[in-house]
Enzyme design. Structure first.
Site, PDB file in Angstrom:
ATOM      1  CB  SER A   1      93.972  70.625  83.259  1.00  0.00           C
ATOM      2  OG  SER A   1      93.682  69.801  82.174  1.00  0.00           O
TER       3      SER A   1
ATOM      4  CG  ASP B   1      98.755  71.067  76.674  1.00  0.00           C
ATOM      5  OD1 ASP B   1      98.398  69.900  76.465  1.00  0.00           O
ATOM      6  OD2 ASP B   1      98.352  71.746  77.641  1.00  0.00           O
TER       7      ASP B   1
ATOM      8  CG  HIS C   1      98.215  69.115  80.154  1.00  0.00           C
ATOM      9  ND1 HIS C   1      97.490  70.175  79.666  1.00  0.00           N
ATOM     10  CD2 HIS C   1      97.466  68.582  81.163  1.00  0.00           C
ATOM     11  CE1 HIS C   1      96.352  70.272  80.326  1.00  0.00           C
ATOM     12  NE2 HIS C   1      96.315  69.321  81.246  1.00  0.00           N
TER      13      HIS C   1
END
Length: 655
Positions: free
Chosen positions: A204, A310, A341
């Site tokens: 991320s 995601d 995610h």
């Protein structure tokens, strides 16, 4: 393009057979240890003491003064490295994770934080990287981004300060920057123990910084492993003018700022607000945070992984980054999962650790273990069922233009190779989402227009990014558009809309590396969370119709006037199997995935000027081969039995 190091290696068939047999009867962690014990000499092995590893902290001078206190900002760098190589006169490579989350939010599925002893040396480093790789002769370095945890400076959400605070550490590891033993003073610290060869990894925001540092072309950065990472921050907040979230980067900065940063960084905070107007217009703020434009500077190889569902860091990010890297000849590898995610450590743990180990051995130690000659892509077709692709996207594909046509019912049309015809009208309903549309695709409803093939006679694989060009006439001065591709037919998929986004976390643990009293290498095991569905939305795109003339600036619309705009759909790799149907839906606001416009428009589509360019493997002949000569009647609508709505919890790129 990175220079590949080549060595000759040999492994006996008997040794390989023993390893395979042992792995079949052992637990994943034990099998992994057995593999390490029987593997080729061209594999790093856990021969160094983790308990006796050197744990130290330095503060690297970034050369910036983001907090405007008249002094260069220093970023905190926590280091865990084996003691023995330095004694032997050997220098070692570095694996580095630069993150804003080490104190505020935690890393990994168990939200681990850094912990420290009384001397300020790191005791627990989140995740398994130090536990696993330090005994194998790597140093692990955890960097607090500027403005977070023990670092000076201000968080600027992907901008110069974020990237420079990590790049400066790579420079220090290669003898080009200064570091000190304390935050405010101290003696000079030099990285005499490393050869400077650095690999960056992270999920991320962390992976985003790895992309950003790679895009500077910094020497010494040999590889990056971005997991669910952003490639252009504009595309995190907007899709061609349509806002994806109800807040901007200032909210994200507030979430991770250290107390010092909150006290000193009002000027930077104001810039985050002013530079990212909610109009969705492109500003210099976004240019600074666009790493795709600098892909030509990348010297490092790239091994990226992303969940194809995601809905936080959406898959456009990996698609455009991958394409830009390919154009510039960057060595690369990719994993694509069915998850949201989620880190691959939590959806394919054993294979991930093994692959990551071989990747770093190859890229940082120069071992010729063959990983660069293996298939480029691993793709999850069904939960825990993986296939490989020699190259990605595969050769033999190409953009195939499919056109919608008006059907016998309003809002339920056809999709094929022939020229589109007719028109369809729908009214934006911000209370409905893509799954609501898909559930009623065969039913005339006022909020969407759906177009579908007949049942396929052969599988169709879509691999890459799609575009949908729409000509629409609005009744209001503002309008948002969504386009989604749907696989109509029953399937079992990972439940990406669940809060855990496709996994279930158990209570038992498996261990991946060495442990100490303060830093365990044992993590809770996970399993795929499955759900049965009647259809799967597998690619999406959005736009503000006011951006019809420019991706970078929107204008008010004239009611009653037709506008043409192209929506970029997210990259994916999906097979629509024989017996299922491929469908395109065009609608307005996609609830929870984009914000609604100021008005509630009705839009009329000109189907003769509306089309979808999709990356079909085999191209138009494959589509022609898989579709009946005449589309059959639309399928009976059935309720969704698993995924009901996109998760609404996607507001910060963490995990």
């Amino acid at each position: 393009m990175p220079i590949r190091m080549r060595f000759t290696t040999w492994r006996s068939l008997a040794t390989a057979a023993i390893a395979v047999l042992m792995a079949a009867f052992l637990t994943p962690a034990a099998a992994h240890a057995a593999h390490a014990a029987t593997a080729s000499p061209r594999e790093s092995r856990p021969v160094y003491s983790y308990a006796n590893a050197i744990r130290e902290a330095v503060w690297v001078d970034t050369g910036l003064d983001g907090d405007r206190d008249g002094k260069h900002d220093r970023v905190a760098v926590d280091i865990v490295r084996p003691r023995e190589p330095a004694r032997q006169g050997r220098k070692i490579p570095v694996i580095m994770d630069a993150s804003p989350y080490y104190s505020c939010c935690g890393r990994g599925n168990e939200s681990q934080l850094k912990t420290y002893d009384a001397q300020g040396h790191v005791v627990q480093m989140p995740l398994f990287y130090d536990n696993y790789f330090v005994p194998r002769g790597y140093a692990f370095v955890g960097v607090d981004l500027a403005g977070t945890n023990r670092s000076d400076g201000c968080v600027d959400v992907g901008g110069r300060s974020d990237v420079q605070s990590a790049k400066a550490v790579v420079d220090w590891l290669n003898g080009r920057a200064k570091a000190y033993t304390t935050r405010t003073g101290g003696t000079t610290a030099k990285a005499t123990w490393t050869n400077g060869r650095t690999g960056m990894i992270g999920k991320s925001w962390d992976g985003t910084i790895a992309n950003g540092v790679a895009a500077t072309g910094v020497k010494g950065l040999k590889t990056v492993v971005p997991i669910s990472a952003i490639s252009s921050w504009y595309d995190y907040y907007f899709a061609k003018g349509a806002p994806l979230y109800d807040s901007g980067p200032d909210g994200l900065s507030n979430y991770v700022d250290s107390p010092d940063a909150q006290a000193k960084c009002a000027v930077v905070q104001n810039k985050l607000v002013d530079g990212a107007p909610r109009t969705g217009d492109w500003t210099p703020f976004w240019t600074e945070r666009d790493y795709v434009k600098d892909a030509g500077k990348v010297r490092a190889s790239v091994f990226l992984t992303h969940g194809m569902q995601d809905l936080n860091v959406r898959t456009k990010h990996f698609g455009q980054w991958w394409n830009a890297l390919a154009k510039n000849g960057v060595e690369r590898k990719i994993w694509l999962s069915q998850t949201g995610h989620v880190d691959p450590f939590d959806f394919r743990r054993g294979a991930w650790v093994d692959t990551l180990h071989r990747w770093f051995d190859h890229e940082l130690l120069g071992y010729d273990n063959g990983i660069d000659r293996e298939p480029m892509a691993d793709i999850e077709r069904h939960p825990d069922q993986w296939v490989t692709s020699k190259v990605w996207p595969p050769s033999g594909g190409g953009a195939t233009t499919l056109r919608p046509g008006r059907g016998t019912q309003a809002g339920v049309g056809t999709l094929g190779l022939g020229k589109g015809h007719g028109s369809e009208t729908f009214t934006d309903d911000p209370q409905l989402s893509e799954t609501d549309w898909a559930a009623k695709i065969a039913t005339p409803t006022p909020e969407k227009a759906g177009f579908l093939t007949g049942p396929l006679t052969h599988d169709l694989r879509l691999s890459g990014s799609s575009k949908v060009t729409v000509t629409a006439t609005p009744t209001t001065r503002t309008a948002h558009l969504s386009a989604v591709l749907v696989d109509l037919g029953p399937d079992t998929i990972r439940d990406y809309a669940d809060a855990a986004e496709g996994i279930t976390t158990g209570t038992d643990r498996s261990c991946w590396g060495a442990s100490t009293a303060g830093d365990s290498a044992c993590f809770k095991n996970t399993a795929a969370k499955r759900t049965n569905v009647d259809y799967t939305v597998f690619s999406r795109g959005w736009a503000d119709l006011g951006n019809y003339a420019s991706d970078r600036k929107g204008v008010p619309l004239t009611p009653g006037k037709a506008y043409t705009i192209t929506l970029d759909l997210a990259a994916t790799d999906h097979v629509v199997p024989a017996g299922h149907r491929l469908a395109l839906i065009v609608a307005g606001t996609d609830k929870d995935l984009i914000d609604p416009p100021a008005d509630r428009p009705t839009l009329t589509l000109d189907l003769s000027r509306t089309s979808a360019s999709v990356p079909l493997v085999g191209g138009a002949p494959a589509f022609d081969h898989a579709t009946p000569t005449k589309p059959s009647s639309a399928p009976t609508a059935t309720p969704l039995t698993g995924v009901r709505n996109p998760s609404t919890a996607h507001r910060i790129p963490i995990g």
